[in-house]
Design an enzyme around this catalytic site. Structure first.
Site, PDB file in Angstrom:
ATOM      1  N   LEU A 183       0.868  -1.176   0.000  1.00  0.00           N
ATOM      2  CA  LEU A 183       0.000   0.000   0.000  1.00  0.00           C
ATOM      3  C   LEU A 183       0.905   1.226   0.000  1.00  0.00           C
ATOM      4  O   LEU A 183       1.397   1.653   1.043  1.00  0.00           O
ATOM      5  CB  LEU A 183      -0.922  -0.003   1.225  1.00  0.00           C
ATOM      6  CG  LEU A 183      -2.197  -0.848   1.119  1.00  0.00           C
ATOM      7  CD1 LEU A 183      -1.881  -2.320   0.874  1.00  0.00           C
ATOM      8  CD2 LEU A 183      -3.040  -0.708   2.375  1.00  0.00           C
ATOM      9  N   ILE A 184       1.167   1.754  -1.164  1.00  0.00           N
ATOM     10  CA  ILE A 184       2.189   2.782  -1.323  1.00  0.00           C
ATOM     11  C   ILE A 184       1.567   4.168  -1.414  1.00  0.00           C
ATOM     12  O   ILE A 184       0.618   4.390  -2.151  1.00  0.00           O
ATOM     13  CB  ILE A 184       3.082   2.500  -2.543  1.00  0.00           C
ATOM     14  CG1 ILE A 184       4.255   3.468  -2.597  1.00  0.00           C
ATOM     15  CG2 ILE A 184       2.291   2.520  -3.851  1.00  0.00           C
ATOM     16  CD1 ILE A 184       5.532   2.875  -3.055  1.00  0.00           C
ATOM     17  N   GLN A 296      -2.005   4.066  14.633  1.00  0.00           N
ATOM     18  CA  GLN A 296      -1.008   3.000  14.701  1.00  0.00           C
ATOM     19  C   GLN A 296      -0.694   2.574  16.135  1.00  0.00           C
ATOM     20  O   GLN A 296       0.412   2.128  16.437  1.00  0.00           O
ATOM     21  CB  GLN A 296       0.262   3.438  13.953  1.00  0.00           C
ATOM     22  CG  GLN A 296       0.009   3.596  12.463  1.00  0.00           C
ATOM     23  CD  GLN A 296       1.169   4.206  11.698  1.00  0.00           C
ATOM     24  OE1 GLN A 296       2.281   4.272  12.202  1.00  0.00           O
ATOM     25  NE2 GLN A 296       0.919   4.655  10.481  1.00  0.00           N
ATOM     26  N   CYS A 456      17.370  13.534 -17.910  1.00  0.00           N
ATOM     27  CA  CYS A 456      17.746  12.511 -16.932  1.00  0.00           C
ATOM     28  C   CYS A 456      18.364  11.359 -17.718  1.00  0.00           C
ATOM     29  O   CYS A 456      18.345  11.355 -18.949  1.00  0.00           O
ATOM     30  CB  CYS A 456      16.551  12.038 -16.098  1.00  0.00           C
ATOM     31  SG  CYS A 456      15.306  11.136 -17.052  1.00  0.00           S
TER      32      CYS A 456
END
Length: 482
Positions: A183-184, A296, A456
């Protein structure tokens, strides 16, 4: 060019069949990545090590970068390989290479031998070491804790002299463990937790709950693609985006303020569990750390876990934030996280730290779960390899140029470390360096009468950043691909 790859020691404590399977997977992973980025590089499995060789040194830096960022490798030896006639010939070759290394220093010779020879490893060490001691007057033999260890390996009629030893990632080869769904959010925690599971051998798929619109999604795609490309590009993985704004809107309208944070996390886990089940993924991964935020606490984490049967892994559960940031800096995700917007913490003004099951269920009874089912059904999933292609398709008006036009300015958007390692210098061209993570705040301060060419190494980041800038209304950007 030759590298000797030593697999992580944990692989060799496995049974013979498991060891063979793990080393075979590691061999295939290395070969897949090397072939996708280089040419004429061979990979061989030698049972207790893997050899990567090429007749040319053209891809030396590229191959070393791949090997030191591939899971399952303990260390990489950079070697010079040659043939030898006899023991004295070995000594002469070692002297030629080692003389400048041991002058005015203490040294020891360590040798390994495979095959049939008329000398033992100890005799090889003594002969070469004694010869070096006599030939280099300023050098002195010291068997314990010397300044320099001269490493020599003999295999058949081949002499391998170790030029350098490079530390690997460790862990297990990618694909030896079952898949996980991360879960980013793009922040410090989720990037590091994803990396830790890649390192441990799991194919990490990415699930993004979008609360902040296109700009946020672009940023999360960037960090997900970076992690995959840097550490896990031998695997095919998914990036899944879920538009969670309707869910947040329903929570804000229906749910008591103090319960919002925990209920939002419960919705995340419900949705992620459904997605994991659809794709037959065994576990979810989050970046949660005990006590870091109100949702949490142990009590709240237990209530969050209870909404899904899917295993939830929290590799950072006992980590300090400073340690997480330090690892993010080491693996290269810190710069992404610094500028990533954070939305989850703003929806509850007085969050509970000790939620009560009955109260959570009462608040969730007000929630229209068809909204959750709808956003999961409409979730968009893509092969992470297509993120670069999507950036091109999403912004076809972003022009790519190979030459610098008159009066244009080249913006090198690589990180400071990358720029220091390989500075971009173009004769007669104004080259400025603004790291990609500062473009959003600094680009508007530039002279907007000029055209800017973003550069880049691979062109992926420059295209994504050009898309982002154009969404902000800047139309004077192009991608520079020399």
């Amino acid at each position: 060019m030759k590298f000797i790859v030593k697999p992580h020691p944990e692989i060799f404590v496995k049974s013979e069949s498991v060891r063979k399977r793990f080393t075979k997977i590691l061999e295939c992973n290395i070969r897949n990545i090397v072939k996708s980025r280089t040419e004429s590089v061979a990979v061989f499995n030698r049972r207790d090590h893997i050899e990567v060789t090429s007749e040319s040194n053209e891809y030396h830096a590229e191959v070393l970068e791949i090997l030191t960022h591939t899971p399952g490798i303990h260390h990489v030896l950079e070697v010079k390989q040659s043939e030898f006639k006899d023991l004295h010939d070995i000594y002469e070759q070692v002297l030629e290479l080692s003389r400048p290394l041991i002058e005015n220093k203490t040294f020891v010779v360590r040798a390994k031998r495979r095959g049939k020879h008329d000398f033992t490893s100890i005799e090889l060490e003594r002969y070469v070491g004694g010869g070096l001691n006599q030939a280099v007057e300023s050098a002195r033999v010291k068997l314990h804790n010397p300044d320099v260890t001269v490493k020599v390996e003999v295999s058949g009629d081949k002499l391998n002299q170790v030029l350098a030893r490079h530390k690997g990632l460790g862990g297990f080869p990618l694909g030896t463990q079952e898949d996980v769904l991360s879960l980013i959010s793009g922040g410090f925690d989720s990037g590091v937790s994803s990396y830790l599971h890649i390192k441990r051998g799991s194919k990490v798929h990415y699930c993004f709950f979008n609360l902040g619109g296109p700009a946020h999604e672009i940023g999360v795609k960037q960090v997900s693609h970076y992690l995959w490309n840097k550490y896990g590009s031998s695997a095919k993985v998914r990036f899944i985006s879920v538009d969670f704004e309707p869910v947040v809107a329903e929570i804000l309208e229906k749910v008591d303020d103090g319960q919002m944070g925990v209920i939002l996390k419960r919705m995340f886990m419900r949705a992620a569990g459904m997605i994991a089940e659809k794709f037959k993924i065994e576990a979810l991964v989050t970046g949660e750390a005990l006590g870091q935020v109100s949702s949490q606490t142990l009590t709240n984490l237990r209530h969050i876990d209870n909404v899904t049967d899917t295993l939830i892994l929290r590799p950072l559960i006992n980590w300090d934030k400073e340690d997480i940031i330090n690892l993010a800096r080491e693996i290269g995700t810190e710069d992404f996280a610094k500028t990533m917007p954070e939305y989850c913490g703003v929806i509850s003004k007085k969050p509970t730290v000790k939620a009560v099951k009955e109260k959570l269920e009462a608040e969730e009874a007000k929630f229209d779960f068809s909204i959750l089912e709808k956003v999961v059904y409409e979730a968009r999933q893509m092969d992470i390899r297509d993120i670069a292609k999507e950036s091109e398709q999403a912004a076809p008006e972003v022009e790519q140029v190979q030459a610098v036009e008159e009066h244009a300015v080249v913006l090198d958007i690589r990180s400071p470390d990358e720029e220091d390692d390989n500075p971009l210098e173009i004769a007669g061209v104004d080259v400025k360096h603004i790291p990609f993570y500062k473009l959003g705040t600094q680009f508007g301060d530039l002279d907007q009468s000029k055209t800017y060419l973003l550069y880049c190494d691979r062109g992926v980041m420059s295209r994504l950043q050009a898309l982002y800038l154009q969404e902000q209304g800047f139309n004077n950007v192009k991608v520079y691909r020399p």
